[in-house]
Design a protein around this motif. Structure first.
Motif, short mmCIF file in Angstrom:
data_model
loop_
_atom_site.label_atom_id
_atom_site.label_comp_id
_atom_site.label_asym_id
_atom_site.label_seq_id
_atom_site.Cartn_x
_atom_site.Cartn_y
_atom_site.Cartn_z
N SER B 110 0.86 -1.20 0.10
CA SER B 110 -0.11 -0.08 0.14
C SER B 110 0.83 1.30 0.10
N PHE B 111 2.03 1.26 0.67
CA PHE B 111 2.91 2.12 0.64
C PHE B 111 3.32 2.63 -0.63
N GLY B 112 3.38 1.85 -1.61
CA GLY B 112 3.86 2.01 -3.03
C GLY B 112 2.79 2.65 -3.73
N ALA B 113 1.55 2.68 -3.41
CA ALA B 113 0.47 3.43 -3.95
C ALA B 113 0.39 4.66 -3.73
N VAL B 114 0.70 5.06 -2.40
CA VAL B 114 0.48 6.49 -1.76
C VAL B 114 1.96 7.12 -1.64
N LEU B 115 2.98 6.42 -2.35
CA LEU B 115 4.38 6.82 -2.04
C LEU B 115 4.39 8.09 -2.57
N GLY B 116 5.18 9.16 -1.65
CA GLY B 116 5.37 10.46 -2.12
C GLY B 116 4.21 11.60 -1.62
N LYS B 117 3.22 10.99 -1.14
CA LYS B 117 1.94 11.89 -0.98
C LYS B 117 1.60 11.85 0.76
N THR B 118 2.38 10.94 1.51
CA THR B 118 1.86 10.95 2.91
C THR B 118 3.16 11.01 3.58
N ASN B 119 2.75 11.43 4.75
CA ASN B 119 4.03 11.62 5.61
C ASN B 119 4.29 10.35 6.92
N PRO B 120 5.37 10.19 7.20
CA PRO B 120 5.40 9.07 8.18
C PRO B 120 4.75 8.82 9.28
N VAL B 121 4.10 9.67 9.86
CA VAL B 121 2.83 9.61 10.75
C VAL B 121 1.60 8.79 10.11
N GLN B 122 1.24 9.35 9.14
CA GLN B 122 0.22 8.86 8.30
C GLN B 122 0.59 7.22 7.82
N LEU B 371 -7.98 13.23 7.95
CA LEU B 371 -8.18 14.23 9.16
C LEU B 371 -7.24 15.02 8.90
N PRO B 372 -7.39 16.41 9.25
CA PRO B 372 -6.16 17.73 9.17
C PRO B 372 -5.19 17.52 10.21
N ILE B 373 -5.54 16.58 11.10
CA ILE B 373 -4.38 16.81 12.31
C ILE B 373 -3.27 16.05 11.92
N TRP B 374 -2.93 15.30 10.92
CA TRP B 374 -1.71 14.65 10.70
C TRP B 374 -0.70 15.38 9.93
N GLY B 375 -1.12 16.60 9.58
CA GLY B 375 0.12 17.61 8.99
C GLY B 375 0.49 17.02 7.71
N GLN B 376 -0.59 16.83 6.70
CA GLN B 376 -0.30 16.64 5.18
C GLN B 376 0.53 17.21 4.82
N VAL B 377 1.61 16.91 3.97
CA VAL B 377 2.40 17.53 3.06
C VAL B 377 1.82 18.12 2.05
N SER B 378 2.42 19.53 1.65
CA SER B 378 1.37 20.10 0.50
C SER B 378 2.08 19.63 -0.91
N ASP B 379 1.20 19.96 -1.82
CA ASP B 379 1.37 19.28 -3.26
C ASP B 379 2.74 19.53 -3.59
N TYR B 405 6.54 23.34 5.52
CA TYR B 405 6.57 21.92 5.92
C TYR B 405 7.01 22.08 7.57
N ASP B 406 7.54 23.39 7.88
CA ASP B 406 7.60 23.34 9.29
C ASP B 406 6.41 23.15 10.23
N GLU B 407 5.37 23.96 9.55
CA GLU B 407 3.97 23.87 10.24
C GLU B 407 3.29 22.57 10.12
N HIS B 408 3.28 22.06 8.80
CA HIS B 408 2.53 20.86 8.66
C HIS B 408 3.13 19.51 8.51
N SER B 409 4.09 19.20 8.53
CA SER B 409 4.74 17.98 8.36
C SER B 409 5.75 17.45 9.59
N ARG B 410 5.49 18.05 10.58
CA ARG B 410 6.55 17.59 11.53
C ARG B 410 6.29 16.23 12.26
N PHE B 411 7.10 15.55 12.20
CA PHE B 411 6.82 14.24 12.78
C PHE B 411 6.64 14.33 14.23
#
Lengths: 415, 415, 415
Positions: B110-122, B371-379, B405-411
C-alpha cells in the motif's frame, strides 16, 4: 516469440514431472541453500559486476536479467535432453535448477566480452547457441572423458571466456580501436560494480560446492574460501605495486580478486591442503592482474580481440590454471570420485575439449551474429543505454542520432 | 509513543513465551532459511524497489524500514490474538516471525500506492490499521472459508494493492493531476531500484514456499522459479514491442518481471505442471505490462486513483489472476491440503472477501488519514525527501518553502 | 609481502587439516547458514555502511574488503594457536571460519573510528595487531573468566570500538578540528550506506546465534529480532524528536537502528523474556541516538577523539550496555552454559578485561601507526579516495597536490 520457444518445446515434446530429491534430507537442504546463493551470483553478482560503465548500467543489470531468465529455461531443457530421467521425462529438481543456472553463467561470462557492442537480440541468440554448445562439452567432459570439474573452472569459466573472445574477435569493430568516450566508469558506477564483486566473492564457496558430494561439502567450501582470501590480498598488493604512484585500480579490485574462486574450482573437492588452495588463489590473482595490465591491451591492438570486461583475465586464464592444477593434482596423487579413477589424461582431455569447443562454437556464433539482419548498433552508439532503453533526461546524449538507432537497433523488429 | 505501544500491550495483556518448533528438524531449518529470505525481501526488496524516484530515496528505503520494523511487532501481536497458543500466550517462533513479515508486506504494498504523498505518521497509522484488517481477512480466508493461498496472491498482494488504491483514492490530490516535477527517476535511482527488483525476484520462491508443507517445498519453489522466468522474458519482449522505437522501459522491467511470482502464489503448492506455472507467469507479465501502459494513466485521469508505483499492475491484477487460477485448478482437479478438500467455491469466497475487506478497510483508513490533524505535506513538497529528512546540500530544492513544512509535516508534533 | 605471511606461517609451523564437523548434521547446516550471513555482514554490511562519505566510497568498500580478506587469514591462525586441535594442528571447519570472521569484525569496527585518516598499510598493521589483542582477550573472557558473550557485545563490539577510539586519540589531527570539506555525505552515498545498514540489520540474528548451542538457536534469533525491531522504531522517533524541524537524520537511521543488535548480544541466548530483549533494544537505541547528537561532538572537541563513523555510539556504548545487561541477568537468575555456572562477577570481569585490553592495545597500536615510516596522508587529503585510488575524472579534486601524496602515501613504498 522467444519466450514461447522453451515452453512450446516443453509442452510438445516432453512430459516434465516434479522429481523429488531421492537423496538425504540434509543434502537436499544443502543443495537448496547453494542453489539460492548461485542464483544470487547469476542475477546480482554478474549483473552488478558489469554496471561499471558509466552509461551502460541499465543494459548491464537489465539484459543480464533477460539473458539469465531466458537461459535458465533453455538450460533446463538442454540439461534434460542429455540427462533424461525415466520414461524420457526431463527431471526438475533443485539440482537441475543449479545446472540450469550454471549453463546460464557461460552466456553471462561471454556477455562480458562483448558488453556494449551487441544488442539484446544478438545476446539472446548467443545465449541459445552457447548453452547448447556448453551442454555438448559438459557431456563430453563428464560422460566421455570422465573428468572432474566440481567448481567448473574449465566447463563454465574457461568455456564462457573463450567462447566470448571468439565472438568478439569475429565481431571486431575497427571503429572502436581508439577508446570510445563512453567506455569508462563513473564514481558511482564503480561502487555499483562492487555490489556485484562482493556477492560473487561471498557466495563463490557455494558455487564450487553446489554439486559436490555431501561429505565433500565442507572441504570444498574451505578450499574456496581461503583461495579467495589469498587472491584478494595479492590483488590489492599487486595493484598498488604496478601503479607508478602506488594507487589501487578499481578494475583490478572488481575483477582479479575473484580469480581465486575460478582457479580453485576444479580441485576444490580433491584432497588438497588448504595451503595448496591458497597457492592456487595467489597465482590466479597474479595472472589476472598481469593479464589486465599487459595482455588485454595487446589482445585489443594486435589480435583484434576487444574484451570489454576483461573476461580473459577473470575467467579465461584462471580457468585454464584450474584445469592445469587438476592435471598436476591427479597426476601426483591417486583419487576416486563417484567410483571413477581420476587421471591427468582425463583432465587434460577435458581442458582441451573445453577450449576447442568454446573457440569453435564462439567463432560460429560470432559469424551468425555478424549477419546484417540483427540490427547491429553503430560504433557511435556503443556502450550507451539510450540505444535500447528509455533513459531519464539528464543522461541522454545530445549527440546521438536517433534516426540511426531507430532503423538498426529495434528489438521489436526481430521479435 | 508509538514504539511503546506494542511493548506495553505485550507486557500488560499477554505473557509471551518462546515456542520452540515442534516439527521436524529439517522443516525447522527450511523455515529458518525461508524466513531470512522473506526478511531480505521486506527490507531490501520493497525498500529499494521504491527508490526509483530521483528525490525520494531516503523515504523509500528509510520509511520502508520504519514501517517494517513497526509492522512486524504489531503483526506479531495481531497474529497472536487470532492464533493463540495454550494458556492464551502468544507463540513466538520462526513461523510467527514469517507471518509477521507477511502481514507487514501488505502495508509496504500500500505504501507503493501512496508513495510521495503521505507523511511518516500517516504511514504508521496506515500500517497499524492495515495489519489489523489483514489479520481479520486472513482469519476469514483460512479458518472460515478454509481456502488455500500458500504464496498469498490474494491475502497479501491483492489485499495490499486494493487497500492502497482505496486509500489513495480518498486522499486524491487534484494538484498532482499534472505530473509533479519530482515524480520521475534519475539514472542512478533506477539502478538502485533494480537492487530491490532482483532480490525480490530471487527470493520469491522462498516467499511462496515459506509456510508450505515440508513435502510441498520443492514443488512450490520450482513452480515459482519457472513462472518468474517466463514472466521476465515476456515482460522484456512486450516492453520493447509496445514502444514506438522498440526501447525497453525501466519501470516495466523493475515491476512487471515480478508479476509471475505474485500470480503463481496461490497455486504454487497445488498439483500443477511446471508448464502451467509458466503459463500463469506469462499471463501475469502480459497483464502487468498492459496495466502499466494503458490502465494506470486512465485510473489517474478518470478514476482519481493516483497509484505512484503502479501497485495495481504488480500486485493487484496479478493477485486476482492468482485467485482465479486457483479457482480453475481446484474446479478441475480434486485436491486436499491439511486434510481439507479444496473447492472452487472456497477459493472464490476468499478472493471476494479479500477484495471487499481491502477496499472497505482502505477507504476507512483513507478517511482517517485525511483528517487535518496529521500534517499532510503540501502538493508542492510531494515526492521530496527534504520534507522529512536532512538532505545533503547539493540535493536541497531551493524552491521549498520551509515555513510551509515546518508547520504541517513535523513528525514530532504527533508523537 | 603481506599476503605471504599467513601462508608461510601456515606452511612452516603448522600442519593444517580439514576438520569435519563432529556435531550433528542439522547443527552443521545451521552453522553453515549462519556463516554465510556473517560473511555477508562483514563484506557487504560493514563495507557499504561506511560508504556514506561522498568521496571515500572506494576506500570504504575496497579497503574494507582488503582488511577482511587479510584479517580472516590471520584470525584463522590466531584462533588456531589458542584453540589447537589434536596433534597441534589448526582445525579448519565452519566454526573456525565463523570465528575468523568474528575476529575480523573488531578491526572493521576500529576502521570506522579512523576512517578517512589512515592509509591502507596502517590499516593492515592495525588489523594484525587488533586481531592478536582480540584473541588474547577472547581467551581470557571465555577460558579464564568463563563468562558468556554469545553475540559478542563485549568481546567484538565494545572491544573494537574502544580499540579504535584509543587509536584515533593517539593519531589526533588538530588540522581536522574544523570539519573537513570532504567529511560529509552526498545523496547517493547515503543510499549506498543503507545497503550496509539493512544487510547488517537483517543478518544480525545470524551473527548473534552463529555459535549458540543448537537448542538455543531459535531463542537467540527471536531475542535479536525483536530487540532490533524495537530499537529501529525508537531511533526513528528520537531522530525526529531531537531535530528542531522534526526531520530524520540519515546518520542516525544508518547507525543507531543497529544498536539493538549489539546490545542484546550477550544476553541473547540466556533465558530472558522477548519483552526484556525489546527493552534492551530500546535503551540501546536511545543511548546511541543521544551519543551521536551530544557525545560525539564533545569527544572530538574536548577529548581529542575524532570518531569518523561514531563507532562509540553504535558499538561502544551499546556493547557496554550488553555487558551490564548480562551482569543484571546473571545476578537475578541462575543459569548454566556448557556446564558452567554463570555469575555476575564473571561477566563483570569480562567487561573490565575487554575495555582494558582494548584501550591499552589501541593506544599501543596508535603509537606504532604514528611512526613516520608509514606515510601518513596529509590533513588536506583526508577523506579522499584519490589519495589511494585511480578515480574517474569527474570526481578528481583539482586542489589535491599530487606531489604531496606521491611522497607520503604510496602503498608500494611499504610492501
Amino acid at each position: 516469440m522467444t519466450a514461447n520457444l522453451p515452453s512450446d518445446v516443453m509442452k510438445c515434446y516432453l512430459r516434465i514431472h516434479h522429481a523429488f530429491p531421492e537423496n538425504s534430507i540434509s543434502n537436499s537442504i544443502l543443495q537448496e541453500n547453494d542453489f539460492k546463493d548461485v542464483h544470487v551470483m547469476i542475477f546480482i553478482g554478474f549483473g552488478f559486476l558489469m554496471t561499471f560503465l558509466k552509461k551502460y548500467g541499465f543494459t548491464s543489470v537489465g539484459i543480464n536479467m533477460l539473458i539469465a531468465a531466458f537461459g535458465l529455461q533453455w538450460g533446463t531443457l538442454m540439461q534434460g535432453f542429455l540427462h533424461r530421467g525415466e520414461g524420457g521425462k526431463i527431471p526438475l529438481n533443485i539440482k537441475s535448477m543449479i545446472n540450469a543456472d550454471f549453463s546460464t553463467a557461460t552466456a553471462l561470462i561471454s556477455f562480458g566480452a562483448v558488453l556494449g557492442k551487441t544488442n539484446p537480440v544478438q545476446m539472446l541468440l548467443l545465449t541459445f547457441l552457447e548453452i547448447t554448445a556448453f551442454a555438448v562439452n559438459e557431456y563430453l567432459v563428464t560422460e566421455i572423458f570422465q573428468a572432474t570439474d566440481i567448481g567448473a573452472s574449465m566447463t563454465i569459466h574457461a568455456f564462457g571466456a573463450y567462447f566470448g573472445l571468439a565472438v568478439t574477435l569475429i565481431l571486431y569493430r575497427p571503429g572502436l580501436k581508439n577508446k570510445h568516450a563512453n567506455e569508462e566508469s563513473s564514481y558511482h558506477s564503480d561502487i555499483f560494480a562492487m555490489i556485484g564483486t562482493l556477492f560473487l566473492w561471498l557466495f563463490w564457496p557455494s558455487f564450487n560446492s553446489a554439486i559436490a558430494a555431501e561429505n565433500d561439502q565442507t572441504k570444498t567450501i574451505i578450499n574456496t574460501y581461503y583461495s579467495l582470501a589469498a587472491c584478494a590480498v595479492i590483488t590489492f598488493a599487486l595493484s598498488s605495486l604496478l601503479d607508478q604512484r602506488g594507487k589501487f585500480s578499481m578494475v583490478l579490485i572488481q575483477n582479479a580478486t575473484l580469480a581465486g574462486g575460478v582457479a580453485v574450482g576444479t580441485c576444490a573437492d580433491l584432497t588438497i591442503d588448504p595451503f595448496v588452495a591458497m597457492c592456487i588463489g595467489s597465482i590466479a590473482g597474479i595472472i589476472s592482474v598481469l593479464g589486465f595490465r599487459f595482455l588485454t591491451p595487446v589482445l585489443a591492438s594486435k589480435l583484434k580481440i576487444q574484451d570489454t570486461c576483461g573476461v580473459h583475465n577473470l575467467h579465461g586464464l584462471p580457468g585454464i590454471l584450474g584445469g592445469i592444477a587438476s592435471i598436476v593434482v591427479t597426476a601426483t596423487q591417486p583419487e576416486t570420485k563417484k567410483g571413477i579413477q581420476l587421471t591427468a589424461g582425463k583432465q587434460a582431455s577435458a581442458l582441451g575439449s573445453t577450449i576447442g569447443i568454446a573457440l569453435l562454437g564462439g567463432a560460429l556464433t560470432g559469424a551468425i551474429l555478424r549477419l546484417p539482419i540483427w540490427g547491429q548498433v553503430s560504433d557511435q552508439n556503443c556502450f550507451d543505454d539510450s540505444a535500447y532503453w528509455e533513459v531519464p533526461e539528464e543522461e541522454k546524449l545530445p549527440e546521438i542520432n536517433s534516426n540511426n538507432y531507430d532503423e538498426h537497433s529495434r528489438f521489436e523488429a526481430i521479435m
